[in-house]
Scaffold this motif. Structure first.
Motif, PDB file in Angstrom:
ATOM      1  N   PHE A   1       0.869  -1.188   0.000  1.00 46.97           N
ATOM      2  CA  PHE A   1       0.000   0.000   0.000  1.00 46.97           C
ATOM      3  C   PHE A   1       0.897   1.226   0.000  1.00 46.97           C
ATOM      4  CE2 PHE A   1      -3.831   2.204   2.124  1.00 46.97           C
ATOM      5  CZ  PHE A   1      -4.546   2.213   0.940  1.00 46.97           C
ATOM      6  N   LEU A   2       1.680   1.352  -1.073  1.00 47.55           N
ATOM      7  CA  LEU A   2       2.707   2.370  -1.140  1.00 47.55           C
ATOM      8  C   LEU A   2       2.116   3.731  -1.478  1.00 47.55           C
ATOM      9  CD1 LEU A   2       5.460   0.395  -3.089  1.00 47.55           C
ATOM     10  CD2 LEU A   2       5.199   0.660  -0.606  1.00 47.55           C
ATOM     11  N   GLY A   3       2.749   4.785  -0.975  1.00 48.63           N
ATOM     12  CA  GLY A   3       2.303   6.140  -1.241  1.00 48.63           C
ATOM     13  C   GLY A   3       2.754   7.081  -0.148  1.00 48.63           C
ATOM     14  N   GLU A   4       1.972   8.120   0.081  1.00 52.67           N
ATOM     15  CA  GLU A   4       2.344   9.132   1.055  1.00 52.67           C
ATOM     16  C   GLU A   4       1.116   9.685   1.758  1.00 52.67           C
ATOM     17  OE1 GLU A   4       3.933  12.673  -0.657  1.00 52.67           O
ATOM     18  OE2 GLU A   4       2.521  12.691  -2.344  1.00 52.67           O
ATOM     19  N   THR A   5       1.349  10.235   2.947  1.00 50.47           N
ATOM     20  CA  THR A   5       0.327  10.965   3.685  1.00 50.47           C
ATOM     21  C   THR A   5       0.587  12.451   3.496  1.00 50.47           C
ATOM     22  OG1 THR A   5       0.127   9.215   5.343  1.00 50.47           O
ATOM     23  CG2 THR A   5      -0.680  11.386   5.947  1.00 50.47           C
ATOM     24  N   ARG A   6      -0.440  13.194   3.066  1.00 49.63           N
ATOM     25  CA  ARG A   6      -0.284  14.615   2.754  1.00 49.63           C
ATOM     26  C   ARG A   6      -0.556  15.464   3.989  1.00 49.63           C
ATOM     27  NH1 ARG A   6      -0.985  16.127  -2.566  1.00 49.63           N
ATOM     28  NH2 ARG A   6      -0.545  18.197  -1.746  1.00 49.63           N
ATOM     29  N   ASP A   7       0.471  15.740   4.763  1.00 51.16           N
ATOM     30  CA  ASP A   7       0.313  16.573   5.952  1.00 51.16           C
ATOM     31  C   ASP A   7       0.009  18.031   5.606  1.00 51.16           C
ATOM     32  OD1 ASP A   7       0.692  14.639   8.006  1.00 51.16           O
ATOM     33  OD2 ASP A   7       2.819  14.608   7.561  1.00 51.16           O
ATOM     34  N   ASP A   8       0.345  18.448   4.390  1.00 47.60           N
ATOM     35  CA  ASP A   8       0.079  19.837   4.001  1.00 47.60           C
ATOM     36  C   ASP A   8      -1.414  20.093   3.810  1.00 47.60           C
ATOM     37  OD1 ASP A   8       0.263  18.048   1.797  1.00 47.60           O
ATOM     38  OD2 ASP A   8       0.392  19.753   0.412  1.00 47.60           O
ATOM     39  N   LEU A   9      -2.232  19.037   3.783  1.00 50.41           N
ATOM     40  CA  LEU A   9      -3.681  19.204   3.651  1.00 50.41           C
ATOM     41  C   LEU A   9      -4.404  18.738   4.914  1.00 50.41           C
ATOM     42  CD1 LEU A   9      -4.276  18.071  -0.049  1.00 50.41           C
ATOM     43  CD2 LEU A   9      -4.286  20.403   0.860  1.00 50.41           C
ATOM     44  N   HIS A  10      -3.751  18.843   6.028  1.00 57.54           N
ATOM     45  CA  HIS A  10      -4.323  18.469   7.321  1.00 57.54           C
ATOM     46  C   HIS A  10      -5.533  19.352   7.620  1.00 57.54           C
ATOM     47  CE1 HIS A  10      -3.445  17.752  11.896  1.00 57.54           C
ATOM     48  NE2 HIS A  10      -4.486  17.086  11.449  1.00 57.54           N
ATOM     49  N   LEU A  11      -6.653  18.752   8.031  1.00 65.87           N
ATOM     50  CA  LEU A  11      -7.852  19.530   8.307  1.00 65.87           C
ATOM     51  C   LEU A  11      -8.740  18.833   9.319  1.00 65.87           C
ATOM     52  CD1 LEU A  11     -10.651  18.415   6.498  1.00 65.87           C
ATOM     53  CD2 LEU A  11      -8.928  18.773   4.746  1.00 65.87           C
ATOM     54  N   VAL A  12      -9.659  19.602   9.889  1.00 68.61           N
ATOM     55  CA  VAL A  12     -10.740  19.079  10.719  1.00 68.61           C
ATOM     56  C   VAL A  12     -12.032  19.329   9.964  1.00 68.61           C
ATOM     57  CG1 VAL A  12     -12.069  19.418  12.848  1.00 68.61           C
ATOM     58  CG2 VAL A  12      -9.587  19.385  12.931  1.00 68.61           C
ATOM     59  N   MET A  13     -12.897  18.328   9.908  1.00 68.31           N
ATOM     60  CA  MET A  13     -14.146  18.478   9.176  1.00 68.31           C
ATOM     61  C   MET A  13     -15.283  17.820   9.940  1.00 68.31           C
ATOM     62  SD  MET A  13     -13.577  15.677   6.112  1.00 68.31           S
ATOM     63  CE  MET A  13     -15.066  16.217   5.268  1.00 68.31           C
ATOM     64  N   GLY A  14     -16.508  18.169   9.567  1.00 70.59           N
ATOM     65  CA  GLY A  14     -17.670  17.571  10.206  1.00 70.59           C
ATOM     66  C   GLY A  14     -18.929  18.322   9.837  1.00 70.59           C
ATOM     67  N   ASP A  15     -19.966  18.116  10.625  1.00 72.09           N
ATOM     68  CA  ASP A  15     -21.261  18.758  10.405  1.00 72.09           C
ATOM     69  C   ASP A  15     -21.684  19.477  11.671  1.00 72.09           C
ATOM     70  OD1 ASP A  15     -22.445  17.936   7.663  1.00 72.09           O
ATOM     71  OD2 ASP A  15     -21.595  16.085   8.432  1.00 72.09           O
TER      72      ASP A  15
ATOM     73  N   ILE B   1     -22.385  34.199  15.927  1.00 68.38           N
ATOM     74  CA  ILE B   1     -22.826  32.852  15.560  1.00 68.38           C
ATOM     75  C   ILE B   1     -23.542  32.224  16.740  1.00 68.38           C
ATOM     76  CG2 ILE B   1     -22.104  30.509  14.933  1.00 68.38           C
ATOM     77  CD1 ILE B   1     -19.794  31.634  13.422  1.00 68.38           C
ATOM     78  N   GLU B   2     -24.707  31.654  16.464  1.00 70.05           N
ATOM     79  CA  GLU B   2     -25.419  30.862  17.465  1.00 70.05           C
ATOM     80  C   GLU B   2     -25.153  29.391  17.155  1.00 70.05           C
ATOM     81  OE1 GLU B   2     -29.938  29.649  18.896  1.00 70.05           O
ATOM     82  OE2 GLU B   2     -29.658  31.148  17.312  1.00 70.05           O
ATOM     83  N   PHE B   3     -24.362  28.743  18.016  1.00 70.65           N
ATOM     84  CA  PHE B   3     -24.059  27.336  17.830  1.00 70.65           C
ATOM     85  C   PHE B   3     -25.179  26.501  18.440  1.00 70.65           C
ATOM     86  CE2 PHE B   3     -19.815  29.339  17.850  1.00 70.65           C
ATOM     87  CZ  PHE B   3     -19.375  28.913  16.610  1.00 70.65           C
ATOM     88  N   LYS B   4     -25.808  25.667  17.609  1.00 66.30           N
ATOM     89  CA  LYS B   4     -26.955  24.885  18.060  1.00 66.30           C
ATOM     90  C   LYS B   4     -26.584  23.427  18.351  1.00 66.30           C
ATOM     91  CE  LYS B   4     -30.183  27.821  15.522  1.00 66.30           C
ATOM     92  NZ  LYS B   4     -31.294  27.848  14.542  1.00 66.30           N
ATOM     93  N   GLU B   5     -25.761  22.817  17.494  1.00 67.64           N
ATOM     94  CA  GLU B   5     -25.398  21.416  17.707  1.00 67.64           C
ATOM     95  C   GLU B   5     -24.157  21.070  16.892  1.00 67.64           C
ATOM     96  OE1 GLU B   5     -27.302  16.896  17.244  1.00 67.64           O
ATOM     97  OE2 GLU B   5     -28.325  18.630  16.372  1.00 67.64           O
ATOM     98  N   LEU B   6     -23.187  20.452  17.542  1.00 67.50           N
ATOM     99  CA  LEU B   6     -22.061  19.858  16.835  1.00 67.50           C
ATOM    100  C   LEU B   6     -22.421  18.395  16.593  1.00 67.50           C
ATOM    101  CD1 LEU B   6     -19.169  19.914  15.708  1.00 67.50           C
ATOM    102  CD2 LEU B   6     -18.370  19.324  18.007  1.00 67.50           C
ATOM    103  N   ILE B   7     -22.606  18.019  15.350  1.00 65.74           N
ATOM    104  CA  ILE B   7     -23.079  16.676  15.029  1.00 65.74           C
ATOM    105  C   ILE B   7     -21.935  15.677  15.030  1.00 65.74           C
ATOM    106  CG2 ILE B   7     -24.250  15.279  13.267  1.00 65.74           C
ATOM    107  CD1 ILE B   7     -25.679  17.984  12.492  1.00 65.74           C
ATOM    108  N   TRP B   8     -20.834  16.022  14.432  1.00 67.67           N
ATOM    109  CA  TRP B   8     -19.648  15.168  14.486  1.00 67.67           C
ATOM    110  C   TRP B   8     -18.440  15.981  14.051  1.00 67.67           C
ATOM    111  CZ3 TRP B   8     -16.482  13.270  10.378  1.00 67.67           C
ATOM    112  CH2 TRP B   8     -16.902  13.649   9.107  1.00 67.67           C
ATOM    113  N   ALA B   9     -17.269  15.521  14.460  1.00 71.72           N
ATOM    114  CA  ALA B   9     -16.004  16.152  14.093  1.00 71.72           C
ATOM    115  C   ALA B   9     -14.968  15.062  13.872  1.00 71.72           C
ATOM    116  CB  ALA B   9     -15.540  17.115  15.173  1.00 71.72           C
TER     117      ALA B   9
END
Length: 306
Positions: free
Chosen positions: A186-200, A272-280
């Protein structure tokens, strides 16, 4: 030689790749069992972009809901620092007029949660249901079949089941059992330059409309993207926070709701009115590929393969 029919194909992993594989087989009159180690169906939009080749596939599989429910990629609205004064608007993917030769030309957006539910509904019409809480632990194969060892979670107990399959398709993710037991590279690389947090998230923000995909900050520094989505209500958004130069501890941010909210406030500079963090979730792209998509009667697909 026995004249008895071969057992079903076993699909391990009920994400988009596994569901598409199962549906394709069923539409060709090949029996299928599909298992998923998670006890409940996953929530979250994750990677919502659907590109033309995938849209063509759903057309061939007669899954019209994907086209009906998905939406065009909206314009991105970028803002001046610390506020919601527009700086510029631009398309992430410029629109191209379809032609008879290319009737499906433009990408669309649909959350993974919605896409999986649509695909499951088509499986169920064919009498196939995702078996939740069922994890592939190991397998052996011979010339005419695969014997898979499954652990089923029933409350606090684990029950072992042995499944005979004509073939095994491992769509069990980058950390799944199938590829590892086959010994595929499973050769390749991990792109640390595109590190992010995402969710809804569900929120209401002054000046944050539901027409654009909103960009606060710059990609080479710290940036927040907010994309309106109705999958979690009329105040639902998918968010992504980038920190390419490691100026922010995104690993910590993904686990700290209050810090996540404060970061959004700081980057938007608006009420901003934060109502619910669904996932992160923390995310780093992995650019990898197996040296072979299978051996004998066992195959890999999806994140398990590339």
């Amino acid at each position: 030689m026995s004249n008895s029919p071969l057992p079903p194909v076993l699909v391990a992993g009920a994400g988009p790749s596994g569901l598409v594989a199962a549906l394709t087989l069923l539409r060709n009159n090949i029996p299928v069992r599909i298992i998923e180690k998670e006890p409940i169906h996953r929530i979250g939009q994750r990677g919502p972009g659907i590109y033309p080749r995938s849209l063509e596939l759903f057309h061939f599989l007669e899954v019209p809901e994907v086209d009906a429910v998905s939406t065009p990629i909206p314009l991105i609205q970028a803002y001046k620092p610390k506020g919601v004064e527009p700086l510029k608007s631009f398309p992430m993917s410029p629109y191209t007029e379809p032609t008879p030769a290319f009737p499906i030309f433009n990408p669309r957006v649909i959350g993974q949660q919605t896409l999986e539910a649509i695909l499951r509904s088509h499986l169920e019409k064919q009498g196939c249901f995702v078996e939740l809480g069922s994890e592939l632990r190991s397998f052996k194969q011979s010339d005419d079949r695969v014997v898979a060892h499954i652990i089923k979670k029933q409350g606090d107990e684990e029950v072992t089941e042995t499944i005979e399959a004509s073939f095994l398709i491992g769509t069990d993710g980058a950390k799944g059992v199938t590829r590892k037991q086959l010994g595929l590279s499973f050769l390749g690389e991990t792109r640390d330059d595109l590190h992010l947090v995402m969710g809804d998230i569900r929120l209401a923000g002054k000046g944050i409309d539901r027409v654009h995909w909103h960009q606060f900050g710059e990609m080479n520094h710290i940036m927040l993207m907010l994309r309106p989505s109705d999958e979690f209500g009329e105040d639902g958004f998918q968010y992504m926070i980038f920190s390419p130069n490691s100026e922010m501890d995104l690993t910590k941010l993904a686990k700290d709701k209050e810090a996540l909210f404060q970061t959004m406030l700081d980057l938007t500079g608006t009420e901003i009115e934060f109502k619910e963090l669904i996932w992160a979730s923390e995310f780093r792209p992995n650019v990898r590929m197996v040296d072979s998509f299978g051996k004998g009667r066992v195959f890999v697909a999806g994140d398990a393969a590339q």
